[in-house]
Design a protein around this motif. Structure first.
Motif, short mmCIF file in Angstrom:
data_model
loop_
_atom_site.label_atom_id
_atom_site.label_comp_id
_atom_site.label_asym_id
_atom_site.label_seq_id
_atom_site.Cartn_x
_atom_site.Cartn_y
_atom_site.Cartn_z
N THR A 203 2.04 22.96 16.98
CA THR A 203 0.93 21.97 17.81
C THR A 203 1.49 21.84 19.28
OG1 THR A 203 0.35 21.27 15.63
CG2 THR A 203 -0.85 20.40 17.54
N PRO A 205 3.46 22.53 22.75
CA PRO A 205 3.54 23.99 23.64
C PRO A 205 4.47 24.78 23.72
CG PRO A 205 3.51 21.77 25.02
CD PRO A 205 3.82 21.46 23.46
N ARG B 51 -7.53 21.39 12.26
CA ARG B 51 -6.56 22.49 12.51
C ARG B 51 -7.23 23.72 13.64
NH1 ARG B 51 -4.29 22.83 6.55
NH2 ARG B 51 -2.71 21.46 6.89
N CYS B 54 -7.35 22.05 16.96
CA CYS B 54 -6.12 22.17 17.55
C CYS B 54 -5.67 23.68 17.97
CB CYS B 54 -5.20 21.58 16.68
SG CYS B 54 -5.27 19.81 16.38
N GLY B 55 -6.47 24.58 17.42
CA GLY B 55 -5.95 26.01 17.68
C GLY B 55 -5.06 26.44 16.83
N LEU B 56 -5.11 25.75 15.66
CA LEU B 56 -4.10 26.53 14.49
C LEU B 56 -4.51 27.49 13.87
CD1 LEU B 56 -1.95 23.25 13.60
CD2 LEU B 56 -1.56 24.73 15.58
N LYS B 79 -2.41 22.80 24.28
CA LYS B 79 -1.13 21.94 23.53
C LYS B 79 -0.67 20.75 23.90
CE LYS B 79 -1.12 25.20 19.70
NZ LYS B 79 -0.74 26.59 18.96
N SER B 80 -0.47 21.14 25.32
CA SER B 80 0.29 20.06 25.98
C SER B 80 -0.67 18.76 26.29
CB SER B 80 0.95 20.23 27.49
OG SER B 80 -0.08 21.20 28.24
N ILE B 82 -2.94 17.55 23.83
CA ILE B 82 -3.25 16.83 22.67
C ILE B 82 -2.22 16.47 21.94
CG2 ILE B 82 -5.54 18.24 22.36
CD1 ILE B 82 -4.19 20.16 20.33
N TYR B 84 -1.48 15.81 17.57
CA TYR B 84 -1.84 15.86 16.48
C TYR B 84 -0.89 15.32 15.20
CZ TYR B 84 -3.03 18.80 11.94
OH TYR B 84 -3.33 19.08 10.56
N THR B 86 -0.14 15.11 11.72
CA THR B 86 -0.62 15.95 10.20
C THR B 86 -0.77 14.70 9.26
OG1 THR B 86 1.73 16.38 10.07
CG2 THR B 86 0.47 18.06 10.99
N ARG B 88 0.63 15.14 6.18
CA ARG B 88 1.87 14.73 5.82
C ARG B 88 2.77 14.54 6.99
NH1 ARG B 88 4.48 20.18 3.23
NH2 ARG B 88 6.32 19.55 2.60
N SER B 90 5.51 15.04 9.38
CA SER B 90 6.00 16.31 9.78
C SER B 90 7.27 16.22 10.62
CB SER B 90 4.97 17.23 10.21
OG SER B 90 4.33 16.65 11.31
N LEU B 91 7.54 15.25 10.92
CA LEU B 91 8.82 14.96 11.79
C LEU B 91 10.16 15.29 10.76
CD1 LEU B 91 7.74 11.80 14.11
CD2 LEU B 91 8.34 14.20 14.88
#
Lengths: 361, 309
Positions: A203, A205, B51, B54-56, B79-80, B82, B84, B86, B88, B90-91
């Motif tokens: 997600t 860049p 998703r 977001c373009g996923l 992407k720069s 927005i 998102y 998740t 869950r 996701s870090l």
């Protein structure tokens, strides 16, 4: 434009993972140590002290000298004398001995007239290792006998003591790296997929090339740590001579390392789970282990298999590492094996980057 | 605000997974500077929609423009801009709070001299200063959620996608979270939030309720409640199970929701005097209950929108 900031950010993060993941961290040092010891000690192609008996029906000074000579090679150990060639065969059949040496009564006459065979070596060839060893002994027995007994000895150029470790340990650098590098990189990417980190990453860049390059960098370091470890162990425990330049060795190893790292990345684009990554890594590792010339002589393989193994990075690295370490070859002499590695890296890395989608479908 | 270009505009957005239609011809429009709530049962297509936006995920059909960008064509341009978060976490569990934030600041290429101040500001804003060196994996649910939010807003995105951001946190953290969200929207951001909590839904400027991939209701919470196509009768009884079962079989009742010891019966609006009719029916059956007419709440709207028919 590629962003160095992003690539380094990924590389640093990867280092953090490694530092905090005790299992992988342990594998960095553990696998080279365990495998070097295993291959160096346990898997020993050296054939020594094969039990042998002699029937010397000639019993002349020449024949006695020949038998003594054969025993001095240490490939065989003469444990006694038998009464007849028939007795030798029986004892081989019952596995009491592995080798029987029969010197016929007319040994001197045969020598004088030059009518071989002068002596007969009976080998227990149900074990291919013994047969292989006897080929060497056969040369010793027949070769010198044609001239003067004991005048000729087998003298290999690079490994006079015929110690396997000298061949094995440099090759082990390649074998161990082929396993660990592919495993570490493929797992590193797949783990992010499993843990959901990848959904976050795609997600952002960040670009596929940046991600892949950043992922590779820490493992180049790990690879260097591993080959250094193996080399030190080899020199220290197995007296492996390092005859060539270390710079050549490390440079050649670098090309090899990035080529197999790209293979790990390719696997990571196909594997869904860490377990699958494991399986695919071993599927790519086994043929390389068996066909690269590490386990079995390259020259003994069928032509088709030889072509196949030319596609493996390990095949080329084995030639490089044996060249540099054992024969004191310099890198320019090994171009024939360097460019295939570079080509492998470019092709496989490109496929991996093209296959990596910043999408979930 | 309503005159400006919308933050999100989707038309006929559709996504199939094999035979499954996860999202079916979705139309939506999210104005800039608003909090847009996404409601619906699990598996109704909320995450899939996010998703796609977001373009996923590539839509099977339809179009979506996010911040004016066609997500099918140029998702990378988006992407720069927005963020998102998740569903869950996701870090990276094995990175510390500060390391995670530093990583994200570099991935989003914040200018070098702005990185440190930006991270410090986030640590302060999300009350993570004391936790900066703690590994993310050892944080509590609320702390993790604050870290995720800090990471996703570090690059000051114009549009935030938050997928069930409060599902794993205690009520106090939820309240805090919404205060922070309102702050961010005051600063000009737009947020699309999915939730299962009706009190959260009520705070949104506008809502969309999804059921089995389709949009079944949308509008502001007030409008949705005012325009509920049902009369709501509150039933107090000592025997809610039996009363509920009876009411569900009773023709003019569309659905019954249980709220503690009370029941909310949704009755078709055509029925005059619903309280009297229901009371009489219950009495005939010997069931004891006190009934009164009440105004609909969001729960009623949700039940009405997601019930089978």
């Amino acid at each position: 434009m590629l962003s160095a900031t992003r690539i380094l950010a990924i590389a640093r993060k990867e280092f953090f993972h490694l530092r905090r993941d005790r299992l992988t961290g342990g594998m960095v040092a553990g696998i080279p140590i365990v495998m070097t010891l295993l291959f160096g000690y346990a898997i020993n192609h050296d054939v020594r002290n094969l039990r042998a008996m002699v029937v010397d029906e000639a019993n002349t000074s020449a024949s006695r000298a020949l038998v003594a000579d054969a025993a001095a090679s240490q490939v065989i150990r003469i444990v006694g004398r038998a009464g007849s060639p028939g007795a030798l065969e029986e004892m081989i059949a019952s596995a009491e001995i592995s080798v029987g040496i029969h010197v016929p009564p007319d040994f001197e006459e045969r020598l004088a007239h030059g009518t071989p065979p002068y002596i007969q070596v009976l080998a227990d060839d149900s074990d291919p290792v013994v047969l292989n060893a006897m080929r060497g002994l056969n040369g010793l027995a027949v070769g010198p006998a044609a001239r003067q007994p004991g005048a000729v000895e087998i003298r290999p150029l690079y490994n006079p003591e015929r110690r396997t470790a000298v061949f094995i340990v440099p090759g082990l650098c390649g074998v161990i790296l082929t396993l660990t590098m592919v495993l570490f990189t493929s797992i590193a990417v797949v783990r992010e997929r499993e843990r959901g980190n990848l959904e976050l990453i795609i997600t952002t860049p960040v670009r596929a090339l940046e991600l892949m390059t950043g992922k590779i960098i820490p493992y180049i370091f790990i690879g260097y740590i591993q080959i250094t470890l193996i080399l030190i162990l080899g020199m220290w425990l197995f007296d492996v001579p390092v005859r060539g330049d270390l710079e050549d060795f490390y440079l050649g190893a670098g090309v090899f390392v990035i080529s197999i790292l790209s293979l790990g990345l390719l696997i990571s684009t196909a594997a869904e789970t860490q377990f699958q990554a494991f399986q695919m890594t071993f599927m790519s590792f086994l043929p390389q282990l068996l066909l690269s010339g590490f386990m079995f002589p390259f020259e003994g393989m069928p032509r088709a298999v030889q072509y196949l193994s030319e596609a493996f990075p390990l095949t080329h690295f084995l030639r490089i590492v044996r060249g540099v370490i054992l024969r004191d070859a310099s890198l320019p002499m090994l171009t024939a094996d360097l460019w295939p590695l570079a080509l492998f890296f470019l092709v496989v890395m490109s496929i991996a980057i093209l296959r990596f989608r910043k999408r979930l479908d | 605000m309503s005159g400006a270009a919308p933050a999100i505009e989707a038309r006929g957005l559709t996504r199939h997974f094999g035979d499954l239609v996860a999202v079916d011809r979705l139309d939506m429009r999210v104005p800039k500077g608003s909090i847009y709530g996404f409601l619906g049962p699990n598996g109704c297509g909320k995450s899939t929609t996010i998703r796609m936006l977001c373009g996923l995920l590539l839509p099977t059909a339809g179009a979506a423009y996010v911040l004016g960008v066609d997500v099918r064509r140029d998702p990378e341009a988006l992407k720069s801009r927005i963020g998102y978060m998740t569903q869950r976490f996701s870090l990276y569990d094995d990175l510390s709070v500060a390391e995670n934030l530093r990583f994200m600041s570099e991935i989003y290429r914040l200018p070098r001299r702005r990185r440190r101040p930006a991270i410090e500001a986030q640590l302060k804003r999300f009350r993570l200063k004391d936790r900066r060196n703690q590994l993310a994996g050892s944080l509590s649910g609320g702390q993790r959620q604050r870290l995720a939010l800090a990471a996703v807003t570090l690059h000051r995105p114009e549009l935030l996608f938050l997928d069930e951001p409060t599902s794993a946190v205690d009520p106090e953290s939820r309240r805090e979270f919404w205060e922070m969200l309102f702050d961010m929207v005051d600063d000009g951001a737009t947020a699309l939030v999915t939730t299962h909590f009706m009190d959260e839904a009520e705070r949104c400027h506008a809502l969309a309720i999804l059921n089995e991939g389709s949009l079944v209701a949308s509008g502001s919470p007030k409008t949705l409640m005012a325009e509920l196509p049902a009369s709501v009768v509150e039933v107090e009884t000592g025997n809610p199970r039996a009363v509920r079962e009876f009411l569900l079989r009773f023709e003019p009742v569309i659905d019954v929701a249980q709220l503690g010891s009370r029941l909310h019966a949704l009755v078709t609006p055509e029925l005059p005097e619903p309280v009297a009719v229901l009371a009489a029916a219950l009495e005939r059956d010997g069931l004891d209950a006190t009934l009164r007419r009440v105004g609909p709440n969001l729960e009623d709207v949700f039940v009405m929108a997601t019930q089978g028919g």
